[in-house]
Design a protein around this motif. Structure first.
Motif, mmCIF file in Angstrom:
data_model
loop_
_atom_site.group_PDB
_atom_site.id
_atom_site.type_symbol
_atom_site.label_atom_id
_atom_site.label_comp_id
_atom_site.label_asym_id
_atom_site.label_seq_id
_atom_site.Cartn_x
_atom_site.Cartn_y
_atom_site.Cartn_z
ATOM 1 N N GLY A 106 75.978 38.117 12.446
ATOM 2 C CA GLY A 106 77.231 38.569 13.257
ATOM 3 C C GLY A 106 78.288 38.780 12.265
ATOM 4 N N LEU A 107 78.379 38.034 11.207
ATOM 5 C CA LEU A 107 79.431 38.485 10.239
ATOM 6 C C LEU A 107 79.322 39.769 9.625
ATOM 7 C CD1 LEU A 107 79.924 34.802 8.253
ATOM 8 C CD2 LEU A 107 81.448 36.299 9.565
ATOM 9 N N LEU A 108 78.015 40.167 9.284
ATOM 10 C CA LEU A 108 77.645 41.331 8.443
ATOM 11 C C LEU A 108 78.055 42.499 9.356
ATOM 12 C CD1 LEU A 108 74.179 40.536 7.113
ATOM 13 C CD2 LEU A 108 76.362 40.809 5.654
ATOM 14 N N LEU A 109 78.293 42.356 10.822
ATOM 15 C CA LEU A 109 78.751 43.320 11.665
ATOM 16 C C LEU A 109 80.339 43.611 11.909
ATOM 17 C CD1 LEU A 109 76.030 44.025 14.213
ATOM 18 C CD2 LEU A 109 76.256 45.206 11.986
ATOM 19 N N ASP A 110 80.888 42.088 11.515
ATOM 20 C CA ASP A 110 82.316 42.220 11.589
ATOM 21 C C ASP A 110 82.866 43.174 11.017
ATOM 22 O OD1 ASP A 110 84.799 40.981 10.606
ATOM 23 O OD2 ASP A 110 84.256 39.318 11.723
ATOM 24 N N GLY A 111 84.072 43.703 11.654
ATOM 25 C CA GLY A 111 84.755 45.101 11.032
ATOM 26 C C GLY A 111 85.645 44.456 9.579
ATOM 27 N N ARG A 112 85.414 43.629 9.069
ATOM 28 C CA ARG A 112 85.838 42.977 7.815
ATOM 29 C C ARG A 112 85.210 43.226 6.769
ATOM 30 N NH1 ARG A 112 87.336 36.695 8.623
ATOM 31 N NH2 ARG A 112 85.456 36.965 9.764
ATOM 32 N N LEU A 113 83.397 43.317 7.155
ATOM 33 C CA LEU A 113 82.791 43.554 6.252
ATOM 34 C C LEU A 113 82.109 45.149 6.580
ATOM 35 C CD1 LEU A 113 80.838 40.243 5.626
ATOM 36 C CD2 LEU A 113 82.468 41.642 4.201
ATOM 37 N N ALA A 114 81.909 45.310 7.646
ATOM 38 C CA ALA A 114 81.176 46.658 8.170
ATOM 39 C C ALA A 114 82.103 47.669 8.110
ATOM 40 C CB ALA A 114 80.489 46.343 9.451
ATOM 41 N N SER A 115 82.231 48.509 7.551
ATOM 42 C CA SER A 115 83.022 49.749 7.235
ATOM 43 C C SER A 115 83.020 50.817 8.244
ATOM 44 C CB SER A 115 83.324 49.823 5.694
ATOM 45 O OG SER A 115 82.028 50.893 5.570
ATOM 46 N N GLY A 116 81.977 51.155 8.582
ATOM 47 C CA GLY A 116 81.682 52.286 9.444
ATOM 48 C C GLY A 116 80.602 53.273 8.356
ATOM 49 N N PHE A 117 80.755 52.671 7.120
ATOM 50 C CA PHE A 117 79.966 53.580 5.965
ATOM 51 C C PHE A 117 79.024 52.702 5.407
ATOM 52 C CE2 PHE A 117 83.940 56.158 6.911
ATOM 53 C CZ PHE A 117 83.229 57.284 7.119
ATOM 54 N N GLY A 118 78.862 51.431 5.600
ATOM 55 C CA GLY A 118 78.293 50.318 5.197
ATOM 56 C C GLY A 118 79.035 48.963 5.031
ATOM 57 N N LEU A 119 78.507 48.095 4.030
ATOM 58 C CA LEU A 119 79.060 46.578 3.886
ATOM 59 C C LEU A 119 79.975 46.868 2.717
ATOM 60 C CD1 LEU A 119 76.117 44.330 4.387
ATOM 61 C CD2 LEU A 119 77.949 44.633 5.983
ATOM 62 N N ARG A 120 81.207 46.242 3.052
ATOM 63 C CA ARG A 120 82.256 46.139 1.962
ATOM 64 C C ARG A 120 81.841 45.151 0.887
ATOM 65 N NH1 ARG A 120 85.843 46.733 6.669
ATOM 66 N NH2 ARG A 120 86.680 48.831 6.648
ATOM 67 N N ILE B 52 69.781 46.179 1.195
ATOM 68 C CA ILE B 52 69.200 44.647 1.065
ATOM 69 C C ILE B 52 69.456 44.091 2.498
ATOM 70 C CG2 ILE B 52 69.532 42.501 0.061
ATOM 71 C CD1 ILE B 52 69.949 44.311 -2.630
ATOM 72 N N ALA B 53 70.631 44.044 2.894
ATOM 73 C CA ALA B 53 71.100 43.212 4.070
ATOM 74 C C ALA B 53 70.169 43.779 5.291
ATOM 75 C CB ALA B 53 72.305 43.535 4.547
ATOM 76 N N ILE B 54 70.080 45.155 5.423
ATOM 77 C CA ILE B 54 69.266 45.767 6.383
ATOM 78 C C ILE B 54 67.862 45.401 6.482
ATOM 79 C CG2 ILE B 54 68.191 47.962 7.340
ATOM 80 C CD1 ILE B 54 70.854 49.552 6.180
ATOM 81 N N ARG C 266 68.537 45.091 16.034
ATOM 82 C CA ARG C 266 70.012 45.678 16.306
ATOM 83 C C ARG C 266 71.092 45.785 15.161
ATOM 84 N NH1 ARG C 266 75.024 45.010 18.142
ATOM 85 N NH2 ARG C 266 74.949 42.636 17.726
ATOM 86 N N GLU C 267 71.027 44.429 14.672
ATOM 87 C CA GLU C 267 72.086 44.647 13.407
ATOM 88 C C GLU C 267 71.738 45.559 12.357
ATOM 89 O OE1 GLU C 267 71.105 42.318 15.253
ATOM 90 O OE2 GLU C 267 72.659 40.886 15.716
ATOM 91 N N GLY C 268 70.525 45.502 12.160
ATOM 92 C CA GLY C 268 69.754 46.258 10.919
ATOM 93 C C GLY C 268 70.145 47.564 11.264
ATOM 94 N N THR C 269 69.874 48.150 12.667
ATOM 95 C CA THR C 269 70.069 49.454 12.949
ATOM 96 C C THR C 269 71.606 49.981 12.907
ATOM 97 O OG1 THR C 269 68.056 49.332 14.601
ATOM 98 C CG2 THR C 269 69.542 51.106 14.835
ATOM 99 N N VAL C 270 72.463 49.048 13.211
ATOM 100 C CA VAL C 270 73.976 49.346 13.090
ATOM 101 C C VAL C 270 74.364 49.828 11.689
ATOM 102 C CG1 VAL C 270 76.146 48.388 13.515
ATOM 103 C CG2 VAL C 270 74.486 48.093 15.133
#
Length: 131
Positions: A61-75, A101-103, A113-117
């Motif tokens: 869930g944290l990996l998809l949080d907007g603080r980390l998931a930028s729309g272009f990958g993880l920050r 790596i996260a995917i 679902r999270e991996g696909t996002v």
């Protein structure tokens, strides 16, 4: 048995925050205290067996949080981190390798679902850069 002890030691030494805002620290400082910095590096833990199923769900869930998931990958650092600089590696820039790596870990751990996002975010980044 040994792996369980490693997991228990990691859990006791590395988790910071409380409740839904709990996450593994990015590392430890010189005195051994956990460094409470939210980072896309969390994705390296998913699917390793180090986390419990509940912890994996929390990290997914944290990996998809907007603080980390930028729309272009993880920050590489959360957007609300005091030192956040979106163009600097390790201080907030998108980290495609960490995202990949996260995917892989998310898929291995049963979070398709999270991996696909995140995979779609990497595809969006590649498209934006003409790739």
């Amino acid at each position: 048995r040994w792996a369980g002890r490693v997991s228990d030691r990691f859990r006791a030494a590395s988790w910071v925050g409380r409740g839904a805002d709990r996450y593994p620290a990015v590392g430890v400082d010189g005195s051994g205290a956990p460094v409470p910095r939210l980072s896309g590096d969390l994705g390296h833990l998913v699917g390793t067996g180090l986390l419990s199923p509940d912890e994996e769900r929390l990290v997914a869930g944290l990996l998809l949080d907007g603080r980390l998931a930028s729309g272009f990958g993880l920050r590489s650092a959360a957007s609300d981190d005091a030192g956040f600089r979106p163009t600097e590696p390790r201080r907030g820039a998108v980290a495609p390798v960490d995202t990949a790596i996260a995917i892989e870990g998310l898929l291995r751990a049963g979070f398709p679902r999270e991996g696909t996002v995140l995979a779609l975010q990497l595809e969006r980044a590649a498209d934006a850069l003409g790739g």
